[in-house]
Write an enzyme that holds these catalytic residues in place. Structure first.
Site, short mmCIF file in Angstrom:
data_model
loop_
_atom_site.label_atom_id
_atom_site.label_comp_id
_atom_site.label_asym_id
_atom_site.label_seq_id
_atom_site.Cartn_x
_atom_site.Cartn_y
_atom_site.Cartn_z
N LYS A 40 3.60 6.83 -3.87
CA LYS A 40 3.73 8.18 -3.52
C LYS A 40 5.24 8.66 -3.28
O LYS A 40 5.65 9.71 -3.36
CB LYS A 40 3.09 8.45 -2.03
CG LYS A 40 1.44 8.57 -2.32
CD LYS A 40 0.89 9.19 -1.41
CE LYS A 40 -0.64 9.12 -1.62
NZ LYS A 40 -1.40 9.78 -0.61
N GLY A 75 -7.44 9.72 1.28
CA GLY A 75 -7.40 10.29 2.88
C GLY A 75 -7.25 9.05 3.86
O GLY A 75 -7.10 9.16 4.73
N ARG A 87 -5.49 10.56 -13.45
CA ARG A 87 -6.80 10.00 -14.20
C ARG A 87 -7.86 11.30 -14.28
O ARG A 87 -7.26 12.59 -13.57
CB ARG A 87 -7.66 9.21 -12.97
CG ARG A 87 -7.64 9.76 -11.72
CD ARG A 87 -8.48 8.94 -10.57
NE ARG A 87 -8.20 9.08 -9.35
CZ ARG A 87 -8.45 10.23 -8.48
NH1 ARG A 87 -9.08 11.09 -9.05
NH2 ARG A 87 -8.12 10.44 -7.33
N ILE A 128 2.34 19.99 7.40
CA ILE A 128 2.28 21.48 7.14
C ILE A 128 1.00 21.86 7.82
O ILE A 128 0.03 21.35 7.79
CB ILE A 128 2.09 21.76 5.55
CG1 ILE A 128 2.97 21.08 4.92
CG2 ILE A 128 1.99 23.17 5.45
CD1 ILE A 128 4.68 21.42 4.79
N GLU A 135 6.18 12.51 6.57
CA GLU A 135 6.46 13.84 6.14
C GLU A 135 6.07 14.88 7.15
O GLU A 135 5.70 14.49 8.10
CB GLU A 135 5.33 14.27 5.09
CG GLU A 135 5.62 13.77 3.67
CD GLU A 135 4.11 14.14 2.63
OE1 GLU A 135 4.60 13.72 1.62
OE2 GLU A 135 3.37 14.82 3.02
N GLU A 189 -1.24 17.67 -7.17
CA GLU A 189 -1.50 18.25 -5.98
C GLU A 189 -0.35 18.93 -5.20
O GLU A 189 0.82 18.16 -4.98
CB GLU A 189 -2.28 17.16 -5.10
CG GLU A 189 -3.37 16.64 -5.89
CD GLU A 189 -4.19 15.60 -5.01
OE1 GLU A 189 -5.47 15.56 -5.17
OE2 GLU A 189 -3.74 15.09 -3.98
N LYS A 201 -12.13 15.73 0.03
CA LYS A 201 -12.80 17.05 -0.49
C LYS A 201 -14.21 17.12 -0.43
O LYS A 201 -14.87 16.07 -0.70
CB LYS A 201 -12.17 17.36 -1.86
CG LYS A 201 -10.75 17.26 -2.00
CD LYS A 201 -10.12 17.04 -3.57
CE LYS A 201 -8.59 16.80 -3.39
NZ LYS A 201 -8.11 16.24 -4.62
N GLU A 249 1.20 14.86 -4.35
CA GLU A 249 0.99 13.53 -5.34
C GLU A 249 0.38 14.08 -6.72
O GLU A 249 -0.03 15.12 -6.82
CB GLU A 249 0.22 12.70 -4.74
CG GLU A 249 -1.30 12.97 -4.28
CD GLU A 249 -2.26 11.78 -4.07
OE1 GLU A 249 -1.84 10.79 -4.34
OE2 GLU A 249 -3.47 11.99 -3.74
P1 ADP Z 1 -4.67 10.98 -0.62
O1 ADP Z 1 -3.97 10.14 -1.76
O2 ADP Z 1 -5.22 10.06 0.34
O3 ADP Z 1 -6.10 11.80 -0.99
P2 ADP Z 1 -2.82 13.14 -0.23
O4 ADP Z 1 -1.53 12.90 -0.21
O5 ADP Z 1 -3.58 13.68 -1.59
O6 ADP Z 1 -3.56 11.89 0.04
O7 ADP Z 1 -3.46 13.95 1.00
C1 ADP Z 1 -4.98 14.16 1.15
C2 ADP Z 1 -4.80 15.42 2.22
O8 ADP Z 1 -4.03 15.30 3.50
C3 ADP Z 1 -4.46 16.75 1.69
O9 ADP Z 1 -5.13 17.64 0.91
C4 ADP Z 1 -4.03 17.49 3.15
O10 ADP Z 1 -5.41 17.87 3.59
C5 ADP Z 1 -3.61 16.38 3.98
N1 ADP Z 1 -2.11 16.04 3.96
C6 ADP Z 1 -1.47 15.37 3.35
N2 ADP Z 1 -0.11 15.44 3.36
C7 ADP Z 1 -0.02 16.70 4.63
C8 ADP Z 1 0.92 17.15 5.02
N3 ADP Z 1 2.47 16.80 4.76
N4 ADP Z 1 0.67 18.14 5.86
C9 ADP Z 1 -0.61 18.64 6.25
N5 ADP Z 1 -1.52 17.88 5.66
C10 ADP Z 1 -1.35 17.16 4.64
#
Ligand code: ADP
Length: 448
Positions: A116, A165, A292, A203, A200, A275, A237, A288
């Site tokens: 990432k 997640g 796939r 948000i 990070e 995403e 999700k 990210e």
């Molecule tokens: P994974 O690869 O484990 O799915 P992601 O980076 O895609 O992780 O993040 C999954 C979810 O986590 C996002 O859809 C969001 O709900 C939450 N998330 C990730 N980063 C942040 C952030 N910086 N602020 C708020 N929520 C976040």
């Protein structure tokens, strides 16, 4: 075009790929573990090969067994589906060395987006907005605290090798940050054999909005619009829809352009998803890339009329994209519910076992992607997705009405599923109004 393909996956995505192959007149070879030996969906393949015991590490994740099956069955390509080996750059390389086409992006692109932090660097280079955060892996508690104060609390700790997640912790102050730092590292080490975590800005009240892209081997790239995946539990999700109720044409164009710039920077090809998080003010930030096909790809197929899995196969076979960006138009609204073998009344505990009744919905506007029918046995070894219920209508209001009707028709006995949970969401005023964010489920559905 390929004559014969091996499908290195199981369950609903194996069925999805089988269907694409059948329509393209490609013969299929499906692998299975001993846990899936009696699965009914195996009958849909032209040939099946057992690749090992139930444990994924010894079957669906075992590269030598899968390559041996591919060689014995004399296939030209392997479709990895999602999960398992789909984002394993080493597997993609081994396929290449064995003269078998891997249906997915090049190994280098998989490796870049699998980390990432590297992905963030690529996005920055491409000029896309990223969430403010650390430059590299955090080396100590002190560094984490210093950075968090600089960026401003709350912050989120994330595993560099993360997915699904896992390995994420939100921190609102120094104490929760120190605890979270150690917990996230331990969880990341256990899940991904890589304890690296970074930080990070968290948000607040974001929506999760992602862009589907397709690229051919000549470097032509298009995006197929967005999916809104804000209905999540523990960052996973549960419901996805396209278009997003929160995007206007201006943000859609900017997000689409940003997504294309990012994948172009990585010399990406085949299907992928970029995403983003969208904050309440309309700012979006890259999080990210999933290198796939994703679980939620059907909603995009419904609104664009493009069969993403068939396109993946065509691209891998060397065909050029058959459409340009201006040819992509989103029609109506599509929504997907993930139906999991989980008990929503018991904290979504997995509920493996035998399905005794399976009364599936149908009728106008309904698509059901599943490998299950009555009598099916859900093994405890794999993820709990049993079906994806997708609706497609001219507008969101009608799509919601169709989904409510389809959920009311859907009856499963023998195992608990998330169907009752989905019925409640589709009755919720905020969801109906499209007024949700990633905290919706935790806020409105008290989880015991
Ligand atoms: P994974 O690869 O484990 O799915 P992601 O980076 O895609 O992780 O993040 C999954 C979810 O986590 C996002 O859809 C969001 O709900 C939450 N998330 C990730 N980063 C942040 C952030 N910086 N602020 C708020 N929520 C976040």
């Amino acid at each position: 075009m390929f004559r014969r393909i091996l499908i290195a996956n199981r369950g609903e995505i194996a069925v999805r790929v089988l269907r694409a192959c059948r329509e393209l007149n490609i013969e299929t070879v499906l692998v299975y573990s001993e846990a899936d030996r009696n699965a009914q969906y195996l009958r849909l393949a032209d040939e099946t090969i057992c690749i090992g015991p139930p444990m994924s590490a010894k079957s669906y994740l075992d590269i030598p067994s899968i390559i041996a099956a591919a060689e014995i069955a004399d296939v030209e390509a392997i479709h990895p589906g999602y999960g398992f080996l789909s984002e394993n750059a080493h597997f993609a390389e081994v396929c290449h060395e064995c003269n078998i086409r891997f249906i997915g992006p090049p190994p280098e692109a998989i490796a870049s987006f699998g980390d990432k932090q590297r992905a963030r660097a690529i996005a920055k280079k491409a000029g896309a907005p990223t969430v403010p955060g650390s430059q590299g892996i955090l080396t100590s508690e002190e560094e984490a605290i210093r950075l968090a104060r600089e960026i401003g609390f709350p912050v989120i700790l994330k595993a560099v090798a993360g997915g699904g997640g896992r390995g994420m912790r939100v921190a609102h102050n120094d104490v929760s940050l120190i605890n979270g730092f150690h917990q996230a590292r331990a969880e990341a080490e256990a899940a991904f054999k890589n304890a690296g975590v970074y930080l990070e800005k968290f948000i607040e009240r974001p929506r999760h909005v992602e862009i589907q892209v397709l690229g051919d081997r000549e470097g032509n790239l298009v995006h197929l619009g967005e999916r809104d995946c804000s209905i999540q539990r523990r960052h996973q999700k549960l419901i996805e829809e396209s278009p997003s109720p929160a995007l206007n044409p201006d943000i859609r164009k900017k997000m689409g352009d940003a997504a294309l710039a990012i994948v172009r920077e990585a010399k990406y090809e085949n299907a992928g998803t970029v995403e983003f998080l969208l904050d309440p003010a309309g700012n979006f930030y890259f999080i990210e890339v999933n290198a796939r096909v994703q679980v939620e790809h059907p909603v995009t197929e419904m609104v664009t009329g493009i069969d993403i899995v068939q396109e993946q196969i065509r691209i891998a076979a060397g065909e050029r994209l058959r459409f340009r960006q201006e040819d992509i138009v989103l029609h109506g609204c599509a929504i997907e519910c993930r139906i999991n073998a989980e008990d929503p009344d018991a904290n979504f505990r997995p509920t493996p076992g035998k399905v005794t009744t399976w009364m599936a919905p149908g009728g106008p506007g309904v698509r059901l992607d599943t490998h299950i029918s009555a009598g099916a046995e859900i093994p405890p070894n794999y993820d709990s997705l049993v079906a994806k219920l997708i609706v497609h209508r001219n507008n969101r209001r009608d799509a919601i009405a169709t989904m409510r009707r389809a959920l009311a028709e859907f009856h499963v006995e023998g195992i608990k599923t998330t169907i009752p949970f989905h019925r409640k969401v589709f009755d919720h005023a905020d969801f109906i109004a499209g007024d949700v964010d990633t905290g919706f489920v935790e806020r409105h559905f008290s989880m015991k």
